[in-house]
Enzyme design. Sequence first.
Site, PDB file in Angstrom:
ATOM      1  N   GLU A   1      -4.532   7.382  -4.904  1.00  0.00           N
ATOM      2  CA  GLU A   1      -4.770   6.605  -6.241  1.00  0.00           C
ATOM      3  C   GLU A   1      -5.980   7.291  -7.247  1.00  0.00           C
ATOM      4  O   GLU A   1      -7.179   7.119  -6.665  1.00  0.00           O
ATOM      5  CB  GLU A   1      -4.790   5.107  -5.997  1.00  0.00           C
ATOM      6  CG  GLU A   1      -3.477   4.412  -5.293  1.00  0.00           C
ATOM      7  CD  GLU A   1      -3.581   3.195  -5.407  1.00  0.00           C
ATOM      8  OE1 GLU A   1      -4.434   2.402  -5.700  1.00  0.00           O
ATOM      9  OE2 GLU A   1      -2.341   2.484  -4.836  1.00  0.00           O
TER      10      GLU A   1
ATOM     11  N   ARG B   1       0.917  -1.201   0.110  1.00  0.00           N
ATOM     12  CA  ARG B   1       0.269   0.060   0.025  1.00  0.00           C
ATOM     13  C   ARG B   1       0.868   1.290   0.106  1.00  0.00           C
ATOM     14  O   ARG B   1       1.992   1.315   0.674  1.00  0.00           O
ATOM     15  CB  ARG B   1      -0.929   0.137   1.248  1.00  0.00           C
ATOM     16  CG  ARG B   1      -2.157  -0.686   1.113  1.00  0.00           C
ATOM     17  CD  ARG B   1      -3.088  -0.339   0.026  1.00  0.00           C
ATOM     18  NE  ARG B   1      -4.316  -1.201  -0.088  1.00  0.00           N
ATOM     19  CZ  ARG B   1      -4.452  -2.237  -0.942  1.00  0.00           C
ATOM     20  NH1 ARG B   1      -3.222  -2.701  -1.719  1.00  0.00           N
ATOM     21  NH2 ARG B   1      -5.154  -3.046  -0.938  1.00  0.00           N
TER      22      ARG B   1
ATOM     23  N   HIS C   1      -1.343   0.150  -9.830  1.00  0.00           N
ATOM     24  CA  HIS C   1      -1.862  -0.875  -8.976  1.00  0.00           C
ATOM     25  C   HIS C   1      -2.545  -2.054  -9.676  1.00  0.00           C
ATOM     26  O   HIS C   1      -3.479  -2.398  -9.742  1.00  0.00           O
ATOM     27  CB  HIS C   1      -3.131  -0.157  -8.349  1.00  0.00           C
ATOM     28  CG  HIS C   1      -3.612  -0.902  -6.789  1.00  0.00           C
ATOM     29  ND1 HIS C   1      -3.969  -0.264  -5.832  1.00  0.00           N
ATOM     30  CD2 HIS C   1      -3.364  -2.287  -6.649  1.00  0.00           C
ATOM     31  CE1 HIS C   1      -4.142  -1.163  -4.878  1.00  0.00           C
ATOM     32  NE2 HIS C   1      -3.810  -2.301  -5.346  1.00  0.00           N
TER      33      HIS C   1
HETATM   34  N1  NAD Z   1      -0.852  -4.359  -5.363  1.00  0.00           N
HETATM   35  C1  NAD Z   1      -1.931  -5.210  -5.345  1.00  0.00           C
HETATM   36  O1  NAD Z   1      -2.806  -5.252  -6.243  1.00  0.00           O
HETATM   37  C2  NAD Z   1      -1.786  -6.057  -4.215  1.00  0.00           C
HETATM   38  C3  NAD Z   1      -2.407  -7.278  -4.451  1.00  0.00           C
HETATM   39  C4  NAD Z   1      -2.346  -8.173  -3.055  1.00  0.00           C
HETATM   40  C5  NAD Z   1      -2.095  -7.780  -1.795  1.00  0.00           C
HETATM   41  N2  NAD Z   1      -1.797  -6.497  -1.854  1.00  0.00           N
HETATM   42  C6  NAD Z   1      -1.304  -5.814  -0.589  1.00  0.00           C
HETATM   43  O2  NAD Z   1      -0.141  -6.491  -0.142  1.00  0.00           O
HETATM   44  C7  NAD Z   1      -0.237  -6.795   1.440  1.00  0.00           C
HETATM   45  C8  NAD Z   1      -0.106  -8.084   1.921  1.00  0.00           C
HETATM   46  O3  NAD Z   1      -0.897  -8.973   1.427  1.00  0.00           O
HETATM   47  P1  NAD Z   1      -1.004 -10.458   1.953  1.00  0.00           P
HETATM   48  O4  NAD Z   1      -2.172 -10.904   1.193  1.00  0.00           O
HETATM   49  O5  NAD Z   1       0.124 -11.081   1.967  1.00  0.00           O
HETATM   50  O6  NAD Z   1      -1.628 -10.144   3.452  1.00  0.00           O
HETATM   51  P2  NAD Z   1      -1.309 -11.173   4.571  1.00  0.00           P
HETATM   52  O7  NAD Z   1      -2.105 -10.747   5.698  1.00  0.00           O
HETATM   53  O8  NAD Z   1      -1.244 -12.548   4.158  1.00  0.00           O
HETATM   54  O9  NAD Z   1       0.272 -10.673   5.176  1.00  0.00           O
HETATM   55  C9  NAD Z   1       0.587  -9.175   5.692  1.00  0.00           C
HETATM   56  C10 NAD Z   1       1.598  -9.750   6.686  1.00  0.00           C
HETATM   57  O10 NAD Z   1       2.118  -8.450   7.079  1.00  0.00           O
HETATM   58  C11 NAD Z   1       2.430  -8.521   8.535  1.00  0.00           C
HETATM   59  N3  NAD Z   1       2.496  -7.354   9.111  1.00  0.00           N
HETATM   60  C12 NAD Z   1       1.568  -6.783   9.933  1.00  0.00           C
HETATM   61  N4  NAD Z   1       2.159  -5.361  10.557  1.00  0.00           N
HETATM   62  C13 NAD Z   1       3.470  -5.768  10.213  1.00  0.00           C
HETATM   63  C14 NAD Z   1       4.517  -4.807  10.457  1.00  0.00           C
HETATM   64  N5  NAD Z   1       4.406  -3.836  11.259  1.00  0.00           N
HETATM   65  N6  NAD Z   1       5.825  -5.154  10.034  1.00  0.00           N
HETATM   66  C15 NAD Z   1       5.880  -6.040   9.328  1.00  0.00           C
HETATM   67  N7  NAD Z   1       4.936  -7.156   9.128  1.00  0.00           N
HETATM   68  C16 NAD Z   1       3.579  -6.596   9.488  1.00  0.00           C
HETATM   69  C17 NAD Z   1       1.387  -9.601   8.968  1.00  0.00           C
HETATM   70  O11 NAD Z   1       1.955 -10.265  10.283  1.00  0.00           O
HETATM   71  C18 NAD Z   1       1.172 -10.333   7.923  1.00  0.00           C
HETATM   72  O12 NAD Z   1       2.024 -11.479   7.889  1.00  0.00           O
HETATM   73  C19 NAD Z   1      -1.723  -6.003   1.756  1.00  0.00           C
HETATM   74  O13 NAD Z   1      -1.525  -4.657   2.163  1.00  0.00           O
HETATM   75  C20 NAD Z   1      -2.456  -6.010   0.585  1.00  0.00           C
HETATM   76  O14 NAD Z   1      -3.364  -5.187   0.477  1.00  0.00           O
HETATM   77  C21 NAD Z   1      -1.525  -5.607  -2.955  1.00  0.00           C
HETATM   78  O1  3PG Z   2      -5.221  -5.568  -1.696  1.00  0.00           O
HETATM   79  C1  3PG Z   2      -5.634  -6.209  -2.744  1.00  0.00           C
HETATM   80  O2  3PG Z   2      -6.154  -7.299  -2.841  1.00  0.00           O
HETATM   81  C2  3PG Z   2      -4.889  -5.508  -3.907  1.00  0.00           C
HETATM   82  O3  3PG Z   2      -4.247  -4.320  -3.543  1.00  0.00           O
HETATM   83  C3  3PG Z   2      -5.886  -5.554  -5.257  1.00  0.00           C
HETATM   84  O4  3PG Z   2      -6.473  -4.224  -5.272  1.00  0.00           O
HETATM   85  P1  3PG Z   2      -7.630  -4.173  -6.467  1.00  0.00           P
HETATM   86  O5  3PG Z   2      -8.491  -5.181  -6.223  1.00  0.00           O
HETATM   87  O6  3PG Z   2      -7.871  -2.846  -6.528  1.00  0.00           O
HETATM   88  O7  3PG Z   2      -6.683  -4.496  -7.588  1.00  0.00           O
END
Ligand code: NAD
Ligand code: 3PG
Length: 628
Positions: free
Chosen positions: A345, A316, A364
Amino acid sequence: MASSSASSIKPPLPSALTPSSSSPSKSSAFCLVNTASFNKLKLISLSRSHAQRSFLVSNVLKTADASSASTTKDLESSFSSSVGTNPTILVSEKLGEAGLRVLREFGHVECAYDLSPEELCLKIASCDALIVRSGTKVTRQVFEAGKGRLKVVGRAGVGIDNVDLQAATEFGCLVVNAPTANTIAAAEHGIALLTAMARNVAQSDASMKAGKWQRSKYVGVSMVGKTLAIMGFGKVGSEVARRAKGLGMHVVAHDPYAPADRARAIGVDLVSFDEAISNSDFISLHMPLTSSTDKIFNDDTFAKMKKGVRIINVARGGVIDEDALVRALDSGIVAQAALDVFTEEPPSKDSKLVQHENVTVTPHLGASTKEAQEGVAIEIAEAVIGALNGEVSATAVNAPMVAPEVLSELAPYVVLAEKLGRLAVQLVSGGSGVKTVKVTYRSARDPEDLDTRLLRAMITKGIIEPISNSYINLVNADFTAKQKGLRISEERIVVDSSPELPVDSIQVQISNVDSKFASAVKENGEISIEGRVKFGIPHLTCVGSLGTDVSLEGNLILCRQQDQPGMIGKVGNILAEHNVNVSFMSVGRTSRRKQAIMAIGVDEEPNKEALNKIGSVPAIEEFVFLKL
Ligand SMILES: NC(=O)c1ccc[n+]([C@@H]2O[C@H](COP(=O)([O-])OP(=O)(O)OC[C@H]3O[C@@H](n4cnc5c(N)ncnc54)[C@H](O)[C@@H]3O)[C@@H](O)[C@H]2O)c1
Ligand SMILES: O=C(O)[C@H](O)COP(=O)(O)O
């Protein structure tokens, strides 16, 4: 003789009339005159002005009459019959076609993209569910506008930082997400950004398209043997780590909550935050945006990094102070950054960060593969439909999860719990001022094996709803209780009964209040009622210290009287004269010709005249009319 008015309280009964509350049936005689036919478990919501009328068991949205549903099958059939109407599901961002198809088979689906906040608030008032991605801000205003109707918000993805969870909880709206279907896509995008950044793919591509051939300008860096720090070793972080190991990188991770064995299994060292950022050549961010991670990468933390570090962010935008990152890029602390996510965004067109020559950006796109979008769409469609259908949600974000087997087992007790709460509060003089409630569960099970969250939520609902316009479910029960200053303590007592049954009896006690029915007050001064489930049907088994045995449905008249012949007939006649149908009658007493408690179930609400006549029967010392 006392009536149901608050002014007519009599002192508690003498101790001669106080059999043990834990086993009322042993010391009381019962005369069950008539038994009612009970409704099936009505999972149809009683929610006001709500077209969809579902009962969300995972959230305990609403229950109806006393019921029985002792098997999962009973529950499921009751759920499906409750979703007869056409719920409206608003989809406010592009969702995979496969998910839309699933949703359309279930209800009315309205896809309305790019709504302004005002337009969203306007639309939401007529929707049962809302499905969003990261682009829709589901604010408090949205929940306010959806009050009474919006039951579930589905986040088609992982991050729920765009949903005001506190407001959702306060309004009793369940939030579910689709946490797994885009993990690989996000991890692959992280690796794509890592490699593209290291080899200047985007910059050299732009340069060539501008007609240039700049081979020496775009000399990259190798990844093999370099240290990569994964910040947030969850689903995406672990998958990035696996892939980076394949590139020959040395991978460390920082995550305060990650299990060490998972890290070991992937060959990753878990290290402290400072160690991770100060020794790494690449840092990839994978933690959620929360109040504690907001701008966690700032001037101070950049200053601790190895000079020339490269940063990848597919988590994020808000975890980075973007102005500080520009400064770190300008000073050379950060050699390059590859960013998929931004604080705002889309970011402004003249964003210094986006325009920076050492920054690679994507809009994104982490979750945006065909496969992930179809997967996420199906995952969220199923979660939202499940929630509207009353199934337990495995991806509930703001409600405790209750396993299906626990739910099925507790179903009749859920109804009992709400009825007991409802009865107890009606026994309070004036109905208000309830602050301290104690719930005692008697059970043969080990207290650890008894999950009472659902029951507590229903007791809370039963206590609060009759005296306020609050709307209580599993999502907001604890919050609302706290907000109203209601303290509900729980005690589990192990008794020698069948461990097959989750609960033997539930006792609800309210302290520090006056009662409008003195017989409901125990020697300790607390209003006390107790109930159990018999053959799947909730029964009231104790009022104050006196045993009774009435099934809980319709309305109830409780009378304390002198035990003498003809009482049932007298009261029955009065009710008959007023065309009030008696569904059952039960008399409990401690010994012959002393005092007794008569419980009369009635289908209709008796009018004042009928109640006055009951009150003037000489042997009746006090009575109260209670709505179940
Ligand atoms: N760019 C995209 O399109 C996209 C896609 C999927 C996920 N994401 C983002 O990626 C991130 C991770 O997703 P995920 O599915 O792995 O989630 P997840 O919950 O499986 O993993 C997140 C991890 O972060 C850890 N965490 C929490 N606070 C923390 C801190 N202060 N320091 C270090 N670690 C910490 C948690 O313990 C957890 O293990 C989320 O923010 C999600 O929204 C973005
Ligand atoms: O947190 C997520 O799952 C990702 O950031 C994906 O976001 P989006 O659904 O807007 O592509």
